[in-house]
Motif scaffolding. Structure first.
Motif, PDB file in Angstrom:
ATOM      1  N   LYS A  27      -2.985  77.489  44.504  1.00 61.58           N
ATOM      2  CA  LYS A  27      -3.367  78.037  43.200  1.00 61.58           C
ATOM      3  C   LYS A  27      -3.799  76.889  42.283  1.00 61.58           C
ATOM      4  CE  LYS A  27      -1.160  80.945  39.675  1.00 61.58           C
ATOM      5  NZ  LYS A  27      -2.348  81.610  39.155  1.00 61.58           N
ATOM      6  N   ARG A  32     -14.458  82.604  39.558  1.00 61.92           N
ATOM      7  CA  ARG A  32     -13.776  83.886  39.315  1.00 61.92           C
ATOM      8  C   ARG A  32     -13.622  84.699  40.597  1.00 61.92           C
ATOM      9  NH1 ARG A  32     -12.727  81.848  34.864  1.00 61.92           N
ATOM     10  NH2 ARG A  32     -13.772  82.376  32.905  1.00 61.92           N
ATOM     11  N   ASP A  59      -7.847  83.599  37.917  1.00 63.10           N
ATOM     12  CA  ASP A  59      -6.990  83.086  36.845  1.00 63.10           C
ATOM     13  C   ASP A  59      -7.246  81.629  36.501  1.00 63.10           C
ATOM     14  OD1 ASP A  59      -5.798  85.512  36.632  1.00 63.10           O
ATOM     15  OD2 ASP A  59      -4.037  84.973  37.837  1.00 63.10           O
ATOM     16  N   CYS A  60      -8.058  80.973  37.299  1.00 64.29           N
ATOM     17  CA  CYS A  60      -8.306  79.547  37.093  1.00 64.29           C
ATOM     18  C   CYS A  60      -9.087  79.328  35.787  1.00 64.29           C
ATOM     19  CB  CYS A  60      -9.099  79.027  38.289  1.00 64.29           C
ATOM     20  SG  CYS A  60      -9.540  77.296  38.160  1.00 64.29           S
ATOM     21  N   LEU A 115     -11.248  75.491  45.824  1.00 66.52           N
ATOM     22  CA  LEU A 115     -10.564  76.729  45.419  1.00 66.52           C
ATOM     23  C   LEU A 115      -9.938  77.451  46.599  1.00 66.52           C
ATOM     24  CD1 LEU A 115     -13.203  77.955  42.857  1.00 66.52           C
ATOM     25  CD2 LEU A 115     -10.820  77.421  42.331  1.00 66.52           C
ATOM     26  N   GLU A 116     -10.456  77.199  47.787  1.00 62.99           N
ATOM     27  CA  GLU A 116      -9.946  77.926  48.960  1.00 62.99           C
ATOM     28  C   GLU A 116      -8.839  77.189  49.701  1.00 62.99           C
ATOM     29  OE1 GLU A 116     -13.739  80.789  50.078  1.00 62.99           O
ATOM     30  OE2 GLU A 116     -13.513  78.900  51.173  1.00 62.99           O
ATOM     31  N   ILE A 129     -13.048  83.651  43.531  1.00 67.18           N
ATOM     32  CA  ILE A 129     -12.007  83.126  44.429  1.00 67.18           C
ATOM     33  C   ILE A 129     -10.654  83.051  43.728  1.00 67.18           C
ATOM     34  CG2 ILE A 129     -11.349  81.238  45.970  1.00 67.18           C
ATOM     35  CD1 ILE A 129     -14.349  80.474  46.048  1.00 67.18           C
ATOM     36  N   GLN A 130     -10.650  82.499  42.518  1.00 69.43           N
ATOM     37  CA  GLN A 130      -9.398  82.392  41.753  1.00 69.43           C
ATOM     38  C   GLN A 130      -9.650  82.834  40.310  1.00 69.43           C
ATOM     39  OE1 GLN A 130      -6.501  79.441  42.290  1.00 69.43           O
ATOM     40  NE2 GLN A 130      -7.368  78.592  44.174  1.00 69.43           N
ATOM     41  N   ARG A 153      -3.880  84.960  31.207  1.00 69.19           N
ATOM     42  CA  ARG A 153      -4.477  83.925  32.024  1.00 69.19           C
ATOM     43  C   ARG A 153      -4.317  82.538  31.395  1.00 69.19           C
ATOM     44  NH1 ARG A 153      -9.800  82.536  33.044  1.00 69.19           N
ATOM     45  NH2 ARG A 153     -10.668  84.123  31.691  1.00 69.19           N
TER      46      ARG A 153
END
Ligand code: JFZ
Length: 415
Positions: free
Chosen positions: A178, A203, A208-209, A173-174, A205-206, A5
């Motif tokens: 990415k 976490r 890896d962010c 995030l949506e 929603i994304q 990540r």
């Protein structure tokens, strides 16, 4: 944190911060009074009434901004690997199309375009990571957001968190592809539980962010240093330093205290040799233009970075070399020690280094260089590299030492 990540971030080394908002219109001055502090804080520092400040939105019209041109230049000329835009700074104004609050660039300004969306599309086109800055605790526009240096008692911070902060972070995030990282900042007042709510939201929603070191209660994914503060020693965990080219983040028309390109290159090398990422800031004007002087500096730094990219991206923390050699900085990767030459010399002499070499070359064109590996009369390891005559007066180039051993062997100074 899972290695996968964070790997892009560890390898990136150089990113671009963009502080841009309504404060850019004031440009460091309000009603004839100049601020001597960071320009994006002017609302707070000068106690500008919220109703007054909000009126600035009617003037925000950055017609000179072209996200495509901006990102292309950042990637190709400046050599940055990621871009972080202030989606919402402490002023509370959203630089994107938010349904949560009308105090945003689409609803409240004559410009009417979603800046973050344009940036996202350009970042995707040119293959560069995008992150956004979001002020999660301070919001000077929301009645329940925190305001530094002011009385915050009687505020319902949870209400602000539930009704503005989290819904906006969710939108971000949506709706913007990415997201590489969220740069949360100044986590004043936020509890462990509230920080966890934010993290869980991100976490969900994304996953890896990444989350900056200022997410709150040391719960971010990496360490963020104080602004412009470089750790003196190598720091082994993942870290990043936010830094300015002059002395402000948001545009201030009176701040001309630009660091030279040479200075920035030197700082970049210190930062990456100590294992960090340099998140260097630009503060565009309200028209959407990066000050010319700043562009010149970043162009020059970018020339160094792109010419010597193998000695920059993906490099690893360098151990402590026992001497300070003015005009020399090191970076490294497996079996390679990069010697960055920042002031003119006819030969590189490194004392107290115990490696054997298989070769030495000029990074920018691969030209082979003559070298010698020896021991001094005192028994210390020494490496010398001859600089070709045409470079005797040159500065800012990089020499690679190809090591037999995986890592540089720096020997302690003996008495
Ligand atoms: C914060 C912001 O308040 C500022 O406007 C800017 O966005 C900057 C990048 O971050 O300022 C800080 C936050 C933390 C420290 C210093 C300045 N710190 O911990 O030293």
């Amino acid at each position: 944190m899972a290695k996968t990540r964070q790997q892009w971030f560890e390898d990136a080394k150089y990113g671009l911060f963009i502080h841009w908002g309504l404060y850019s219109i004031l440009a460091g001055e309000y009603k004839g009074r100049k601020t001597d502090r960071i320009a994006e804080w002017i609302e707070n520092d000068f106690d500008i009434p919220v109703e007054e400040y909000e009126k600035l939105a009617a003037q925000f019209n950055p017609t000179q901004f072209d996200a495509d041109v901006f990102v292309k230049r950042a990637k190709e000329q400046w050599g940055v690997k990621y871009i972080v835009l202030t989606a919402k700074h402490h002023e509370g104004f959203a630089m994107y199309d938010s349904k949560v609050s009308d105090f945003n660039v689409v609803k409240a300004t004559p410009y009417g375009k979603d800046i973050l969306k344009d940036l996202q599309l350009a970042c995707e086109k040119y293959g560069i990571r995008m992150g956004f800055y979001y002020s999660q605790s301070q919001d000077w526009d929301d009645p329940n957001g925190y305001i530094a240096h002011k009385d915050n008692s009687g505020k319902d911070f949870q209400k602000y968190l539930d009704e503005k902060c989290k819904p906006q972070v969710k939108e971000l995030l949506e709706n913007y592809g990415k997201i590489g990282l969220i740069w949360f900042d100044t986590p004043m007042g936020i509890t462990v539980a509230q920080t966890q709510e934010l993290i869980d939201l991100v976490r969900s929603i994304q996953p890896d962010c990444l989350l900056s070191g200022r997410t709150g209660n040391q719960m971010g994914d990496y360490m963020t240093t104080g602004d412009n503060f470089i750790p003196r020693l190598p720091y082994e965990d993942t870290w990043e330093i936010p830094a300015t080219v002059n002395d402000t983040w948001g545009y201030n028309k009176y701040d001309t205290n630009w660091k030279s390109a040479d200075h920035i290159i030197n700082l970049l090398l210190k930062i990456i040799s100590r294992g960090g990422n340099y998140l260097l800031n630009v503060g565009p004007t309200a028209d959407g233009v990066v000050p010319e002087k700043c562009v010149e500096i970043l162009n020059e730094v970018g020339r160094y970075v792109t010419e010597n990219s193998e000695a920059i991206y993906g490099t690893k923390t360098v151990g402590i070399y026992p001497y300070d050699i003015p005009g020399i900085e090191f970076t490294r990767r497996e079996n390679k020690l990069y010697v960055h030459v920042l002031s003119p010399r006819i030969r590189i002499e490194l004392l107290n280094i115990g490696n054997q070499l298989t070769g030495a070359y000029l990074v920018r064109n691969g030209q082979k260089l003559d070298y010698g590996v020896m021991r001094t009369c005192e028994g210390d390891g020494k490496i010398e590299v001859e600089i070709p005559e045409e470079l005797h007066n040159a500065k800012n180039y990089c020499v690679c030492l190809e090591l037999v051993e995986k890592e540089p062997i720096f020997e302690a100074i003996k008495g």
